[in-house]
Design a protein around this motif. Sequence first.
Motif: not given
Lengths: 290, 277
Positions: B228, B151, B210-211, B147, A115-117, A225, B213-215, A227, B120-122, B217-218, B125
Amino acid sequence: MSTKASRTAARLMISPAVILLLGWMIVPLGMTIYFSFLRYNLLQPGNNPFVGWENYYWFFTDPSFSAAMFNTLILVGGVLAITTIGGICFALLLDRPMFGTGIIRIMVIAPFFVMPTVSGLVWKNMFMNPVNGIFAAFANALGFQPIDFFGQIPLASIIFIVSWMWLPFATLILLTALQSLDQEQMEASEMDGASWLNQFWYLILPHMARAITVVILIQTIFLLSIFAEILVTTNGGPGTATTNLTYLIYVSSLLQFDVGLGSAGGVVAIILANIVAIFLMRMIGKNLDA
Amino acid sequence: MARAVSTRTKVTNTAIAGTLGFMMFFPILWILVLSFKTEEDAIRAPLEVLFSSDWSLDSFAAVQARSDYFKHFMNSVIIAGGSTLAGLIIAVPAAWAMAFVPAKRTKDVLMWMLSTKMLPPVGVLIPIYLLFRDTGLLDTRIGLVGVLMMINLPIIIWMLYTYFKEIPGEILEAARMDGASLREEIIYVLTPMAIPGIASTLLLNVILAWNEAFWTLNLTAAKAAPLTAFIASYSSPEGLFYAKLSAASIMAIAPILIMGWFSQKQLVRGLTFGAVK
């Protein structure tokens, strides 16, 4: 074989997916576009007046915008160059006869599932840390001054980390393409006395051209994207040295609560991604025989 | 035709590819090593870490005690599993209908569905964040399930469609000729042939969710944070933390790494949308 009844049933079966995706696309998209024309800051309650293109004006004249565009370009371009060229080399190598193909392939592909983190923090601390990192230990052992990766070459460090995660993807796709190469053609060319370089240039590369294009397009969509890797390593800094477009929009909307400005940025990001998507969709459409 | 290859060539290839493979894999291997060390040992020079320090399980316990690993693990399971299952429930009928009852516009619908993945997710957002804030969905697992389902829905539909498309229509006709009812046709003929495709789709989408990490984290803070976000909490270090970070990372990636090894083929199919065969 499809009757009128079965077609009605089919329509009913598709409609939940269509309605959901339509809602997912139109509602937030419409709101982003609408917000981008308002003066709307969560810290300043009250009415949100319509201000036309003001947000876009501020977004484009903000010095961090040009920095973010530049960083996005370098980040995407750098990762694409490394992963595409590296992926071609890896695929050619893994396609050759060897012992333990399975285990070697697994080791090469593994980073894609991290995973990215985790990749961000592990590279930052265990490898690139100027005091305790493994790279520093190497540098010291060889008598060099250790590099402060995220201080001196922050963007290059992030390109490195992201490339590590995406090289397996490129390798896997290109390897799949390579394995459908006509072996008899290769043998024939060998009999005709073609050198390896000739084979690579006139047979292998043209055969892989399509897969290479797909790798570039799909990765671009994802790389625009990026991030989490930035969030856990540099927070976009030092200064704006590692702020890409996605991160800049995150900062202006969720950290500075400027919904209007963030939305204008969001619209810009959508337009950018769509330019790439048009080409990708055209390629997918050509291959689809529905 | 397999060509005769000398053992020497094979050994050379193995050596080069093995070295490169090891280098790619090394970071994962290294955090596996560090996760079994104490904090004091984990920051020593690499060779000392390997050869002159003891092994210990303390870090794993410390990670659980510091920030309740298990809670975050369960959040990840629920979010990744829930979003994939919800996606399948919506996608299976849709993909089924498009594969078996194709209409004139099926191709356009499929392409349009895929195009939603290119957003793009951003870009969305802010609306999603504000909608979640106003409906109390921020930092809830159900919100993230929704969400992530949205996606990944295009990928799920796409993969299922390509798998269903491979089921030959003649088999259905044969079953019908033998007097099978529609119900029997679905239970005894179609389902067994569709299960492998559905399973592969499930596997790849659990990995992607599982991986993600944008949504995650936000949209999460404390309650619903999956692994994550749990790992991201180590980005502001306190004291010595290499061993703990390693243990936490290993525990966060191990389940997916194992699943990933089984899904190499599906990865190509799922992420290239059929553009590479």
